[in-house]
Enzyme design. Structure first.
Site: not given
Length: 431
Positions: A51, A53-55, A145, A172, A298
């Site tokens: 989990h 977030h690499l954006r 998510d 989520h 996360d």
């Protein structure tokens, strides 16, 4: 390159030399191998984050595949699963292949994209689930998510679809009608601070619904960032019935509580919110007894202006890749709740298995891919921006003393961290 790691302590407590050649573990590294002295160091299989977030694409001011991969390697990770809330959203084969390709290009970690469940994360129509599964990225995890798949019929259809190729929906769990305007955990402290409360039932009601849906269609369900004692009991009940459900807890929900909101410091604003002491205790116990399967970061980077704002206007989220292992050591190992073999399970083999990522089921075995992390568990340091290697600095641990230090990370036989220093894997390979 050939590597010989001498006198490493394995997760079961035994000590051994480990040899690496041509990207895999071998019986002997041969002459001329690079020698790493691991005396006093704990060897773990490369960590896997289900989990992250690499954006990228779309929010490169917060993070990119490159900077997020560097942060992951610095934290001891050799694989990350990249969440779909990018722009454009990872809801087509083309976008997930772009993210996968960027990960392969940079080489710090294996990057496995997560596909969106619904088009544009809008919760109205299913995305190109089959096409993403068949793509070069071979997507097996699907999630909206950041948003909940709140429509029960749509969630059922998604579960049915992924079951045809052994995929999993990662939910989520947040009932949107119960969390409109919510800012922190619901309770006396929220009232005292004048912040809208976020009820535990908003999470628990979705989990209860979804385990029943997963049972009805015989599909795999994964519950993201479990945060309440009630959620733990629902997952425990579902597992006792044989329902195919797995669950994750974040490092911050194992260590931090709602009391940190008292200073209105938005570094502690996260979704789901930090909860009560009782919830933290229940989450730790559930991770220890296997009710919760894995730890997932996360990792949610944001630019400075998004966090240095009034609490109500600030973004939800924390970065967590570089600090995850230290927090797990602090909350679970140093308290006696987990041993290092358990850490290897919850931070490597189990998340890899849930995401159907090959190469992590027989760590250190001859012929297995050489993914490895060496950590000094005796080290202690005050966590600072110097520990952060991504593009954002919204860590809740700045100024806090944490145990452990990642000394070496090896991905596919190439050191990405050596003697605590981050290294470019492409330059190492050429050298």
């Amino acid at each position: 390159m050939n590597i010989l790691i001498k006198s490493a302590t394995l997760p079961d407590g035994t000590r051994a030399d480990l040899a690496i050649a041509d990207g895999v573990f071998v019986e002997s590294a041969g002459s001329g191998a690079t020698v790493i002295d691991a005396d006093g160091l704990q060897a773990l299989p490369g960590l896997v984050d289900l989990h992250t977030h690499l954006r990228e694409p779309g929010f490169e001011q917060s993070e990119t595949v490159l900077t997020g991969s560097r942060a992951a390697a610095a934290g001891g990770f050799t694989a990350v699963f990249a969440m779909a809330n990018t722009s454009p959203v990872q809801d087509t084969a083309g976008v997930v292949e772009q993210v996968w390709s960027l990960g392969e290009q940079h080489g710090y970690v294996t990057v496995r994209p997560i596909g969106a469940v619904t088009i544009g994360l809008a919760g109205e129509r299913l995305s190109e689930i089959g096409a993403m599964a068949r793509s070069r990225a071979a997507v097996r995890v699907f999630s909206d998510d950041g948003k909940c798949v709140h429509d029960a019929l749509l969630m059922r259809r998604a579960l049915e679809y992924v079951s045809t190729f052994d995929g999993v929906v990662a939910q989520h769990a947040q009932e949107p009608r119960l969390t409109e305007g919510a800012q922190m955990n619901e309770g006396p402290l929220a009232s005292e601070l004048g912040l809208a409360g976020w009820p535990a039932v908003a999470e628990e009601s979705i989990i209860a619904r979804d385990v029943l849906l997963a049972d009805a269609v015989g599909a795999r369900l994964h519950v993201c960032h479990v945060s309440t004692a009630g959620s733990v009991e629902i997952v425990r009940w579902a597992k006792a019935r044989g329902i195919q459900v797995t669950a994750e807890v974040t490092p911050h929900h194992l260590l931090l509580t709602e009391q940190l909101a008292s200073g209105y410091d938005a570094r502690f604003k996260v979704n789901p919110p930090l909860r009560r002491d009782e919830d933290v205790a229940a989450l730790r116990a559930a991770l220890a007894d296997g009710t919760i399967d894995i730890v997932a970061t996360d990792h949610a980077p944001h630019p400075v202006e998004s966090k240095e704002a009034a609490w109500a206007e600030a973004s939800f989220g924390m970065v967590g890749l570089e600090s995850a292992l230290s927090v797990v050591q602090s909350a679970m190992v140093d308290t006696g709740l987990l041993g290092w073999s358990d850490v290897a399970r919850v931070l490597s083999s189990a998340p890899a298995a849930i995401g159907r990522l090959a190469g992590y089921d027989t760590p250190f075995a001859v012929g297995a891919p050489a993914h490895l992390t060496l950590v000094d568990p005796s080290a202690r340091s005050v966590f600072s921006v110097d520990h952060l290697h991504g593009r954002s600095v919204n860590s809740p641990y700045l100024g806090r003393e944490l145990p452990g230090r990642v000394v070496t990370t090896i991905h596919r036989g190439v050191p990405t961290v050596l003697d605590g220093v981050l290294r470019d894997p492409q330059e190492v390979s050429r050298g």
